[in-house]
Scaffold this active site. Structure first.
Site, PDB file in Angstrom:
ATOM      1  N   ASN A   1       0.847  -1.189   0.000  1.00  0.00           N
ATOM      2  CA  ASN A   1       0.000   0.000   0.000  1.00  0.00           C
ATOM      3  C   ASN A   1       0.884   1.241   0.000  1.00  0.00           C
ATOM      4  OD1 ASN A   1       0.591   0.755   2.849  1.00  0.00           O
ATOM      5  ND2 ASN A   1      -0.466  -1.178   3.275  1.00  0.00           N
TER       6      ASN A   1
ATOM      7  N   LYS B   1     -11.870  -4.817  17.319  1.00  0.00           N
ATOM      8  CA  LYS B   1     -10.494  -5.213  17.623  1.00  0.00           C
ATOM      9  C   LYS B   1     -10.239  -5.360  19.115  1.00  0.00           C
ATOM     10  CE  LYS B   1      -9.190  -4.692  13.243  1.00  0.00           C
ATOM     11  NZ  LYS B   1      -8.697  -5.762  12.372  1.00  0.00           N
TER      12      LYS B   1
END
Length: 424
Positions: free
Chosen positions: A225, A360
């Site tokens: 990325n 998360k």
């Protein structure tokens, strides 16, 4: 206010000398009078005319000026001020001050003064951490010299870490404090915590992840990325500047390793997770890396070739990478006391970030918009939202180093008050 106070400002030869102009302006605005002495090297960065115009006073440069020295000018300069300020204070002048060397006007009046001295160090980060500089600053502290800064951040040379001269407004506040106190305590900033007094995160260990990960397709190609690693590296440097022991686990970037930080270089998400787990236990984890969510199920042993006759390209089946943030956020004896994740989003930034925090299991999420046109990926600026159990704190756009400094201070405040509502 500093009305009626007399400041003797010594400007030495560093790139931060340009900040002396703003410092003079702020001091005069606060009512102080400023006399300026500049070293010969300082003239390579700012002109005597600029300093004279802003201070409204003659700028002194030469120890052997006939007019001044017939009146023992260096003695008068050293005694007439309420405070002597050295900004920027280079490694060279700090070394001379510690050794008592007086080979020019600036060092002679520093040796001759009977007034308090405040220095604002500014130098390359490697010079700041050099044992000789540490010894010199330790000696100056014992001699009663006051210190403000330096700040952590990106250097003109491209390195990260403490070494940038404190901002002029910060120096003005240090001057106020120095003039207000009758005793001689050390005025410390992030960098000086390493020698004069424990920093607010002294004794703490932080693991920081940074940069992208590269997931190999074959020996030549990979999935990645656009992350530059600038934000994660800046956070590692900012935490270290507050006295924290920092382990930085970074994917491939073009950045210099932050000084004073234990840096581990990895390539893939699996390697990053292994490095993070090996670095535990830690008090703090900041997961700023842009980890690839997927990787090729099979890494080809040889470079994949185009097939003749216009054959279709090979299928690349993707499988999910390990979730580093969720793994270290899971309850257990090795879970850091504070886990901070990052959410790089392109739309519905806050909604997606809040959902990610819940999914998360981390304590805080730092969310930002990385959509096309924001310039966040690879750029120097960022606009973030800090989300915790109690809500969202939206910060204005600022440099990534400023974001890092603010986040590090927020983390320090969290540990200074463990019952604060920031706890998740």
């Amino acid at each position: 206010m500093l009305t009626g106070k007399r400041i003797l400002l010594i400007v030495t030869g560093g790139i931060a000398a340009y900040k002396a102009l703003e410092l003079i302006r702020l001091l005069r605005k606060a009512g102080a009078g400023v006399k300026v002495v500049m070293t010969r090297a300082a003239g390579e960065f700012v002109t005597p005319m600029s300093l004279a115009v802003l201070s409204g006073e003659e700028v002194h440069t030469d120890l052997f000026s006939l007019k001044d020295e017939t009146e023992i000018g260096h003695i008068q300069l050293s005694r007439a001020a309420d405070l002597v300020v050295v900004a920027p204070a280079t490694a060279d002048i700090l070394a001379k001050m510690a050794a008592g060397i007086s080979d020019d006007l600036a060092t002679t009046l520093l040796l001759a003064t009977d007034k308090r001295v405040l220095v604002a160090p500014a130098m390359n980060v490697r010079m700041w951490f050099h044992p000789a500089t540490r010894r010199n600053l330790d000696q100056l502290s014992r001699d009663g010299v006051l210190t403000v800064g330096p700040d952590a951040g990106e250097m003109a040379c491209g390195e990260f870490g403490p070494g940038r001269m404190a901002e002029p407004a910060t120096i003005v506040e240090a001057i106020r404090a120095a003039l207000a106190e009758n005793s001689r305590p050390a005025l410390t900033g992030p960098g000086t915590a390493l020698i004069d007094a424990p920093g607010p995160l002294s004794g703490r260990h932080a693991v920081v992840t940074s940069g992208p990960t590269h997931e190999p397709i074959d020996p030549v190609r990979y999935i990645a990325n656009r992350s530059s690693g600038k934000q994660g590296h800046a956070i590692a440097a900012a935490l270290a500047a507050l006295g924290c022991q920092v382990t930085l686990v970074t994917g491939p970037t073009r950045l210099t390793d932050p000084a004073g930080v234990d840096t581990i270089h990895i390539e893939s998400a699996r390697e990053m997770l292994a490095a993070v787990e090996a670095a535990l236990p830690a008090d703090i984890a900041v997961c700023a890396a842009a980890v690839a969510d997927w990787r090729p199920a099979i890494e080809a042993g040889q470079k994949l070739k185009k097939q003749p006759g216009g054959a279709l390209p090979p299928d690349i089946r993707l499988i999910e990478n390990p979730d580093i943030l969720r793994t270290i956020s899971a309850p257990g004896p090795s879970r850091p006391a504070l886990v901070v994740g990052f959410a790089a989003e392109t739309e519905q930034v806050l909604d997606h970030a809040r959902a990610k925090r819940a999914r998360k299991g981390c304590d805080w999420i730092v969310a930002n918009d990385v959509s096309t046109g924001t310039g966040t990926f690879g750029g120097d600026d960022n606009a973030v939202h800090l989300i915790d159990a109690d809500g969202t704190d939206s910060w204005p756009a600022m440099t990534k180093q400023a974001v890092a400094d603010r986040l590090a201070r927020r983390i320090a405040d969290h540990f200074a008050a463990p019952t604060t509502k920031d706890s998740a």
